[in-house]
Motif scaffolding. Structure first.
Motif, PDB file in Angstrom:
ATOM      1  N   ALA A 114       3.791   5.467  -5.784  1.00 15.99           N
ATOM      2  CA  ALA A 114       3.648   5.416  -7.242  1.00 15.99           C
ATOM      3  C   ALA A 114       2.606   6.429  -7.709  1.00 15.99           C
ATOM      4  O   ALA A 114       2.800   7.096  -8.735  1.00 15.99           O
ATOM      5  N   ARG A 115       1.499   6.574  -6.952  1.00 18.86           N
ATOM      6  CA  ARG A 115       0.479   7.576  -7.286  1.00 18.86           C
ATOM      7  C   ARG A 115       1.083   8.980  -7.277  1.00 18.86           C
ATOM      8  O   ARG A 115       0.852   9.774  -8.181  1.00 18.86           O
ATOM      9  N   TYR A 116       1.869   9.250  -6.252  1.00 19.56           N
ATOM     10  CA  TYR A 116       2.527  10.558  -6.149  1.00 19.56           C
ATOM     11  C   TYR A 116       3.467  10.766  -7.340  1.00 19.56           C
ATOM     12  O   TYR A 116       3.463  11.822  -7.967  1.00 19.56           O
ATOM     13  N   GLU A 126       0.839  -1.202   0.000  1.00 26.77           N
ATOM     14  CA  GLU A 126       0.000   0.000   0.000  1.00 26.77           C
ATOM     15  C   GLU A 126       0.871   1.248   0.000  1.00 26.77           C
ATOM     16  O   GLU A 126       0.586   2.213  -0.714  1.00 26.77           O
ATOM     17  N   GLN A 180       5.544  13.446 -12.546  1.00 24.26           N
ATOM     18  CA  GLN A 180       6.523  12.850 -13.461  1.00 24.26           C
ATOM     19  C   GLN A 180       7.504  13.861 -14.023  1.00 24.26           C
ATOM     20  O   GLN A 180       8.586  13.481 -14.455  1.00 24.26           O
ATOM     21  N   LEU A 211       6.761   3.916 -14.749  1.00 23.41           N
ATOM     22  CA  LEU A 211       6.814   5.376 -14.841  1.00 23.41           C
ATOM     23  C   LEU A 211       8.185   5.832 -15.316  1.00 23.41           C
ATOM     24  O   LEU A 211       9.177   5.141 -15.122  1.00 23.41           O
ATOM     25  N   HIS A 218       6.417   0.396 -11.564  1.00 23.76           N
ATOM     26  CA  HIS A 218       5.083   0.828 -11.979  1.00 23.76           C
ATOM     27  C   HIS A 218       5.070   1.427 -13.385  1.00 23.76           C
ATOM     28  O   HIS A 218       4.082   2.044 -13.788  1.00 23.76           O
ATOM     29  N   ARG A 247       3.349   9.383 -10.250  1.00 23.56           N
ATOM     30  CA  ARG A 247       2.574   9.516 -11.487  1.00 23.56           C
ATOM     31  C   ARG A 247       2.112  10.967 -11.667  1.00 23.56           C
ATOM     32  O   ARG A 247       2.095  11.499 -12.768  1.00 23.56           O
ATOM     33  N   ASN A 248       1.752  11.620 -10.552  1.00 27.82           N
ATOM     34  CA  ASN A 248       1.291  13.006 -10.610  1.00 27.82           C
ATOM     35  C   ASN A 248       2.434  14.011 -10.713  1.00 27.82           C
ATOM     36  O   ASN A 248       2.189  15.189 -10.976  1.00 27.82           O
ATOM     37  N   ARG A 267       2.175   1.724  -3.457  1.00 32.54           N
ATOM     38  CA  ARG A 267       1.131   2.226  -4.352  1.00 32.54           C
ATOM     39  C   ARG A 267       0.926   3.724  -4.166  1.00 32.54           C
ATOM     40  O   ARG A 267       0.748   4.457  -5.130  1.00 32.54           O
ATOM     41  N   LYS A 268       0.954   4.180  -2.907  1.00 31.18           N
ATOM     42  CA  LYS A 268       0.806   5.620  -2.633  1.00 31.18           C
ATOM     43  C   LYS A 268       1.969   6.395  -3.250  1.00 31.18           C
ATOM     44  O   LYS A 268       1.777   7.457  -3.839  1.00 31.18           O
TER      45      LYS A 268
END
Length: 178
Positions: A128-130, A122, A135, A162, A160, A132-133, A125-126
């Protein structure tokens, strides 16, 4: 000399001098050592290399633990037990130990801590989300913002799919080259 003659000569020498190392045989016959080894192994002759003149390596003797060390470890273990949610990294900064050493001390005193199941994934994933936003930001900048190493940022980004660096020619890469 042909290869067959070399092989015969090597085998005769090995049989005549069973205690000779492959290196000694190679020097005596003026042949490369790997050729001697290859011929010997093909014919079922195996030797352990001799290490003459070298001292055998010994492990470093364990450091003596003083009463102060044991008292310090006891305090660390008490703290770990009373703060189960606190990470070894944070505790280590407080006591001056590495996280790995803290884990070892805790295990030695019967305390084993595991991350709750799924917590690590988890967290990734958090992150990776950051990423992704963000990049367009360089790895080092993202690492500083997240409080983790650039290598870990790079690992998560790769996992992930990216991009790990800001695109070439973006304002973030101009002028700030390495």
């Amino acid at each position: 000399m042909t290869d067959t003659n070399n092989e015969t000569e090597i085998l005769e020498y090995l049989r005549a001098f069973p205690d000779a190392s492959f290196s000694e045989v190679a020097r005596a016959l003026n042949i490369e050592r790997h050729k001697v080894s290859s011929v010997a192994h093909k014919n079922g002759i195996y030797r352990r290399p001799r290490r003459t003149g070298m001292m055998r390596r010994r492990g470093k003797p364990p450091a003596r633990r003083t009463r102060a060390d044991l008292e310090s470890e006891r305090k660390v273990v008490e703290y770990i037990r009373s703060h189960p949610k606190q990470s070894y990294t944070v505790i280590g900064k407080h006591f001056g130990y590495s996280p790995g050493r803290l884990s070892q001390i805790a295990r030695d005193h019967g305390t084993v801590r595991y991350a709750p199941r799924g917590q690590g994934e988890e967290k990734r994933r958090k992150l990776a989300r950051y990423l992704r936003n963000h990049q367009d930001a360089p790895v080092v900048e993202n690492a500083k913002r997240l409080g983790i190493s650039a290598a870990y940022v790079s690992t998560i980004a790769t996992k992930h799919g990216l991009r790990r660096q800001a695109p070439k020619g973006s304002p973030l890469t101009l002028g700030g080259g390495r």
